[in-house]
Design a protein around this motif. Structure first.
Motif, PDB file in Angstrom:
ATOM      1  N   UNK A 108       5.549   5.204   1.674  1.00 22.42           N
ATOM      2  CA  UNK A 108       4.323   4.931   2.442  1.00 22.42           C
ATOM      3  C   UNK A 108       4.029   6.115   3.345  1.00 22.42           C
ATOM      4  N   UNK A 109       2.783   6.558   3.327  1.00 21.19           N
ATOM      5  CA  UNK A 109       2.365   7.652   4.206  1.00 21.19           C
ATOM      6  C   UNK A 109       1.456   7.097   5.305  1.00 21.19           C
ATOM      7  N   UNK A 110       1.601   7.662   6.508  1.00 22.47           N
ATOM      8  CA  UNK A 110       0.896   7.126   7.685  1.00 22.47           C
ATOM      9  C   UNK A 110       0.164   8.250   8.411  1.00 22.47           C
TER      10      UNK A 110
ATOM     11  N   UNK B 293       0.837  -1.204   0.000  1.00 23.27           N
ATOM     12  CA  UNK B 293       0.000   0.000   0.000  1.00 23.27           C
ATOM     13  C   UNK B 293       0.868   1.248   0.000  1.00 23.27           C
ATOM     14  N   UNK B 294       0.287   2.370  -0.419  1.00 19.58           N
ATOM     15  CA  UNK B 294       1.039   3.629  -0.361  1.00 19.58           C
ATOM     16  C   UNK B 294       0.550   4.536   0.768  1.00 19.58           C
ATOM     17  N   UNK B 295      -0.477   4.078   1.501  1.00 15.50           N
ATOM     18  CA  UNK B 295      -0.972   4.849   2.642  1.00 15.50           C
ATOM     19  C   UNK B 295      -1.578   3.933   3.682  1.00 15.50           C
ATOM     20  N   UNK B 296      -1.411   4.268   4.961  1.00 14.50           N
ATOM     21  CA  UNK B 296      -2.050   3.523   6.054  1.00 14.50           C
ATOM     22  C   UNK B 296      -2.672   4.514   7.024  1.00 14.50           C
ATOM     23  N   UNK B 297      -3.972   4.339   7.272  1.00 15.35           N
ATOM     24  CA  UNK B 297      -4.678   5.093   8.297  1.00 15.35           C
ATOM     25  C   UNK B 297      -4.932   4.142   9.463  1.00 15.35           C
ATOM     26  N   UNK B 298      -4.287   4.412  10.593  1.00 16.43           N
ATOM     27  CA  UNK B 298      -4.419   3.582  11.785  1.00 16.43           C
ATOM     28  C   UNK B 298      -5.353   4.246  12.788  1.00 16.43           C
ATOM     29  N   UNK B 299      -6.211   3.448  13.417  1.00 12.54           N
ATOM     30  CA  UNK B 299      -7.217   4.014  14.320  1.00 12.54           C
ATOM     31  C   UNK B 299      -6.700   4.328  15.713  1.00 12.54           C
ATOM     32  N   UNK B 300      -5.421   4.099  15.961  1.00 17.58           N
ATOM     33  CA  UNK B 300      -4.803   4.702  17.145  1.00 17.58           C
ATOM     34  C   UNK B 300      -3.315   4.894  16.884  1.00 17.58           C
TER      35      UNK B 300
ATOM     36  N   UNK C 209     -17.692  16.415  20.440  1.00 17.58           N
ATOM     37  CA  UNK C 209     -16.482  17.223  20.617  1.00 17.58           C
ATOM     38  C   UNK C 209     -15.733  17.256  19.287  1.00 17.58           C
ATOM     39  N   UNK C 210     -15.286  18.424  18.828  1.00 19.23           N
ATOM     40  CA  UNK C 210     -14.602  18.517  17.523  1.00 19.23           C
ATOM     41  C   UNK C 210     -13.261  17.783  17.530  1.00 19.23           C
ATOM     42  N   UNK C 211     -12.793  17.477  16.341  1.00 19.07           N
ATOM     43  CA  UNK C 211     -11.465  16.864  16.158  1.00 19.07           C
ATOM     44  C   UNK C 211     -10.658  17.729  15.190  1.00 19.07           C
ATOM     45  N   UNK C 212      -9.369  17.484  15.120  1.00 14.40           N
ATOM     46  CA  UNK C 212      -8.524  18.224  14.178  1.00 14.40           C
ATOM     47  C   UNK C 212      -7.426  17.310  13.657  1.00 14.40           C
ATOM     48  N   UNK C 213      -7.246  17.294  12.355  1.00 13.43           N
ATOM     49  CA  UNK C 213      -6.143  16.542  11.755  1.00 13.43           C
ATOM     50  C   UNK C 213      -4.867  17.366  11.854  1.00 13.43           C
ATOM     51  N   UNK C 214      -3.849  16.795  12.473  1.00 12.15           N
ATOM     52  CA  UNK C 214      -2.553  17.453  12.607  1.00 12.15           C
ATOM     53  C   UNK C 214      -1.578  16.835  11.609  1.00 12.15           C
ATOM     54  N   UNK C 215      -1.213  17.591  10.603  1.00 13.09           N
ATOM     55  CA  UNK C 215      -0.355  17.083   9.531  1.00 13.09           C
ATOM     56  C   UNK C 215       1.114  17.173   9.936  1.00 13.09           C
ATOM     57  N   UNK C 216       1.790  16.015   9.855  1.00 14.99           N
ATOM     58  CA  UNK C 216       3.215  15.971  10.165  1.00 14.99           C
ATOM     59  C   UNK C 216       3.956  15.260   9.036  1.00 14.99           C
ATOM     60  N   UNK C 217       5.220  14.993   9.264  1.00 20.76           N
ATOM     61  CA  UNK C 217       6.095  14.535   8.186  1.00 20.76           C
ATOM     62  C   UNK C 217       5.734  13.150   7.649  1.00 20.76           C
ATOM     63  N   UNK C 218       5.070  12.303   8.459  1.00 17.92           N
ATOM     64  CA  UNK C 218       4.773  10.934   8.018  1.00 17.92           C
ATOM     65  C   UNK C 218       3.836  10.885   6.822  1.00 17.92           C
ATOM     66  N   UNK C 219       3.130  11.995   6.575  1.00 15.62           N
ATOM     67  CA  UNK C 219       2.227  12.033   5.413  1.00 15.62           C
ATOM     68  C   UNK C 219       2.555  13.211   4.500  1.00 15.62           C
TER      69      UNK C 219
END
Length: 349
Positions: free
Chosen positions: A274-276, A245-252, A328-338
């Protein structure tokens, strides 16, 4: 050895030649008792080793000033963080907190509910196990008008106060982000679908794929307890054959970090190959190399809202006839892994 005899306010009164009622008022900082008398009484109480009987006081006024909290595992980042917030906020209202962990055992959860009921707590706060689908063991609190607030892992069709994150949006944003970074073959490592969190995150993952005309493939979805051991075994399956795969979304984030570690062992480069993206914004995601993108659940905000809702129910126990879930709202925090690939401009000749 002789049995230790507990000292009472009667003993303090006899030592100081005061009435029992005066001693009681002094220990409770009654404004009608002088500061000098209060100090004398408290000094003697310390000398005698007097311990106030909170249980007896609770029986007299029908209030224990104690709240019960049940979480899956206190070792996990999100439950640990929110437990601290809840305890600190409750102290501002004069309440103490009994923290219990179910260890994700449904049977243990039932036992803890009964224990806390017997302990006469004034309210109960719960994040359920992964496998709780029958919530009838909480009926003893509801039928006796003792407030219950569920958070994070919550029931779907059980009329109680619920405070939860926007997990559908979290799953959608995490997957959309990977797609925007060029990923077209995205694995999702989910928890068991017996838990509301993962039902909603999977739904968000599927929606993002569908919106971008990317097929949802069963062999790219994994359901498991989100431990390091489970994640490592899942990585062996994911990378057992190419194409990877070229991407993995992990639930924790524990799973996301484990994926990163596994990729190092098989020489898969993150984020180039691979982006995580993980979930919960565990502090470890910022210090690992490369730092891991994650979804922040705002535990401080959730903890404060849990306590506020609980206090409202304690002070107005008959006010709510029908409960509406609080999101309660959430926010995606973009870092180097993606991170997106670095684009190099052409040099002018």
């Amino acid at each position: 050895m002789s049995k230790r005899t507990e000292k009472t306010i009667v003993d303090i009164a006899e030592e100081l030649n005061l009435s029992v009622s005066t001693v009681s008022r002094a220990l409770n900082d009654n404004p009608n008792i002088s500061a000098r008398t209060k100090e004398k009484v408290k000094k003697m109480a310390r000398k005698l080793g007097y311990r106030p009987n909170a249980l007896a006081a609770g029986l007299r006024n029908n209030k224990s000033k104690t709240i019960g909290l049940i979480v899956p595992r206190i070792s996990m980042f999100f439950p640990a963080t929110i437990s601290t917030i809840i305890q600190n906020k409750l102290q501002e209202y004069g309440y103490h907190l009994i923290i219990c962990q179910s260890n994700d055992s449904y049977e243990q959860e039932i036992a803890l509910v009964n224990t806390l009921y017997s302990a006469r707590v004034d309210g109960l706060v719960v994040s359920t196990t992964l496998y709780t689908t029958d919530f009838s063991h909480f009926d003893i609190f509801r039928t006796n008008n003792i407030p219950v607030v569920f958070f994070d892992r919550v029931p779907k069709d059980y009329d109680v106060k619920v405070i939860k994150g926007d997990d559908y949006l979290g799953g959608y944003l995490a997957t959309s982000h990977l797609i925007e970074r060029g990923c077209r073959d995205i694995v999702h490592i989910s928890g068991p679908l017996s838990c509301n969190l993962y039902v909603e995150r999977v739904a968000g993952y599927k929606k993002a794929l569908q919106q971008h005309q990317i097929p949802v493939r069963k062999n790219r979805l994994f359901y498991q307890e989100l431990t390091r051991e489970s994640a490592w075994q899942t990585c062996k399956k994911i990378f057992s054959q190419k194409p990877y795969p070229d991407g993995i979304f992990a639930s924790n984030d524990t799973t996301a970090i484990t994926v990163m570690e596994y990729c190092r062992t098989i020489k898969v480069k993150v984020p180039e190959e691979l982006k995580i993206v993980g979930y919960s914004n565990d502090p470890r995601t910022e210090i690992i190399s490369p730092p891991i993108s994650s979804v922040d659940q705002y535990p401080a905000m959730m903890g404060e809202r849990v306590v506020a809702a609980l206090m409202e129910l304690i002070n107005s126990p008959t006010a709510a006839t029908k409960f509406t879930p609080e999101i309660i709202p959430i926010q995606l925090l973009e870092r180097e892994s993606s991170a997106a690939p670095v684009k190099h401009g052409r040099k002018k000749k």
